[in-house]
Design an enzyme around this catalytic site. Structure first.
Site, PDB file in Angstrom:
ATOM      1  N   TYR A 199      -2.499   0.103  10.059  1.00 11.47           N
ATOM      2  CA  TYR A 199      -2.635  -0.523   8.744  1.00 11.47           C
ATOM      3  C   TYR A 199      -1.336  -0.396   7.955  1.00 11.47           C
ATOM      4  CZ  TYR A 199      -3.909  -1.040   3.824  1.00 11.47           C
ATOM      5  OH  TYR A 199      -3.931  -1.412   2.504  1.00 11.47           O
ATOM      6  N   SER A 229       0.833  -1.206   0.000  1.00 10.90           N
ATOM      7  CA  SER A 229       0.000   0.000   0.000  1.00 10.90           C
ATOM      8  C   SER A 229       0.863   1.249   0.000  1.00 10.90           C
ATOM      9  CB  SER A 229      -0.895   0.006   1.249  1.00 10.90           C
ATOM     10  OG  SER A 229      -1.514   1.259   1.433  1.00 10.90           O
TER      11      SER A 229
END
Length: 327
Positions: free
Chosen positions: A154, A129
């Protein structure tokens, strides 16, 4: 010889499966139907895949060690893994941290252990990501920049996935490629992401929350461009680099950061309705701007994003209106 795609009922997973099937691949899709968002959307995606003769589906959690081992033993001829399943969402990681550790860390290790059992595996491709860049202030974000300052759990789990996978590549010679996705949008997108949230609110006449008072920019990337990058990576197994480890990471973005307010304006234009905007401070875990340096992706993978925001948003809204049954 099938290719395993985890998160097959998810947003990027669905599009990836479809693209693989369109080029004649055999696909084994896997998903656990997590209730993080409405599973009816996941089922609708899966329903479009299941009629294809080259597609098979297994409901399974990536962190299920026994289940993954059994799956690999049942399909020892798999030649590629595209691991897209994850617990997504920057803000939700502040609410439910344990799920991120279980899914994104344990799940990554279980998938890597499963990959080791496949004698003919050519490549392990996995989703990272743009969030790994965290507090980085250098724009555009380059794969050579520091990624040791995450600003959300995250992001920390996705960076840990990169390090864990590199270790497996070092120890076992496993060819692996991590792909740092930048703000993916398009048809069949996730309902917790801005395009769907904004479109739903505007359609229902509800206010939209605009963080950092609108002073934000994102490298919005259309899903078809992302999938093209995923398949390009799959077809080019990682080879040992300067450190003699067959592991690499790439950015997959549009290399064109767009102001959030322009993004909202395009949604308004496509829907033919104005949004009521509630301006709020930036949220914990968010960053003000993202932009992908895609030089390495272009050079090594032939990656060339082709969809501008002006083209992509109307395509997303056309799908959204059809899905919602709006004329």
């Amino acid at each position: 010889m099938p290719i395993l795609v985890t998160g097959a009922a998810g947003f990027i997973g669905y599009h990836t499966c479809r693209a693989l099937l369109d080029r004649g691949e055999q696909v084994l899709g896997m998903d656990n139907f997590s209730p993080y968002y409405d599973i009816r959307l996941k089922q609708a995606r899966l329903d479009l895949l299941t009629p294809h003769p080259g597609f098979r589906f297994q409901k399974l959690d990536i962190a299920d060690r026994d289940g993954m081992t059994a799956l690999v033993h049942a399909h020892p001829d798999m030649t590629g893994i595209i691991h897209l399943a994850a617990q997504a969402g920057v803000r939700h990681s502040l609410i439910d941290p344990y799920t991120y550790i279980q899914t994104n860390l344990m799940g990554q290790v279980v998938m890597l252990e499963a990959a080791r059992l496949l004698p003919g595996l050519k490549h392990f491709v996995y989703a990272s990501s743009s969030s790994v860049y965290g507090a980085n202030q250098e724009i555009p974000f380059s794969i050579d920049h520091r990624v040791d300052r995450p600003v959300s759990l995250y992001a920390a789990t996705k960076r840990a996935d990169e390090l864990i996978t590199r270790t497996y590549s070092h120890l076992y010679g496993l060819p692996a490629t991590g792909l740092r996705f930048f703000t993916v949008y398009g048809p069949w997108g996730r309902p917790d992401m801005a395009p769907m949230l904004f479109a739903e609110a505007i359609l229902e006449g509800k206010p939209i929350r605009v963080f950092n008072h609108g002073d934000m920019a994102r490298d919005f990337t259309f899903v078809d461009d992302i999938v093209a990058g995923v398949l390009a990576a799959l077809d080019r197994p990682a080879t040992p680099g300067q450190d003699v480890v067959p592991h690499r990471v790439y950015n997959l973005g549009n290399h064109r950061p767009e102001p959030l307010l322009r993004f909202i304006g395009l949604i308004e234009q496509a829907l033919g309705r104005k949004a009521e905007r509630e301006l709020e401070p930036i949220q914990p875990g968010d960053v003000a701007a993202t932009c992908a340096d895609i030089n390495a992706s272009t050079q090594d993978l032939g990656y060339h994003p082709r969809t501008s925001l002006d083209d992509g948003i109307p395509r997303f809204i056309d799908w959204f209106k059809a899905y919602r049954g709006v004329a």
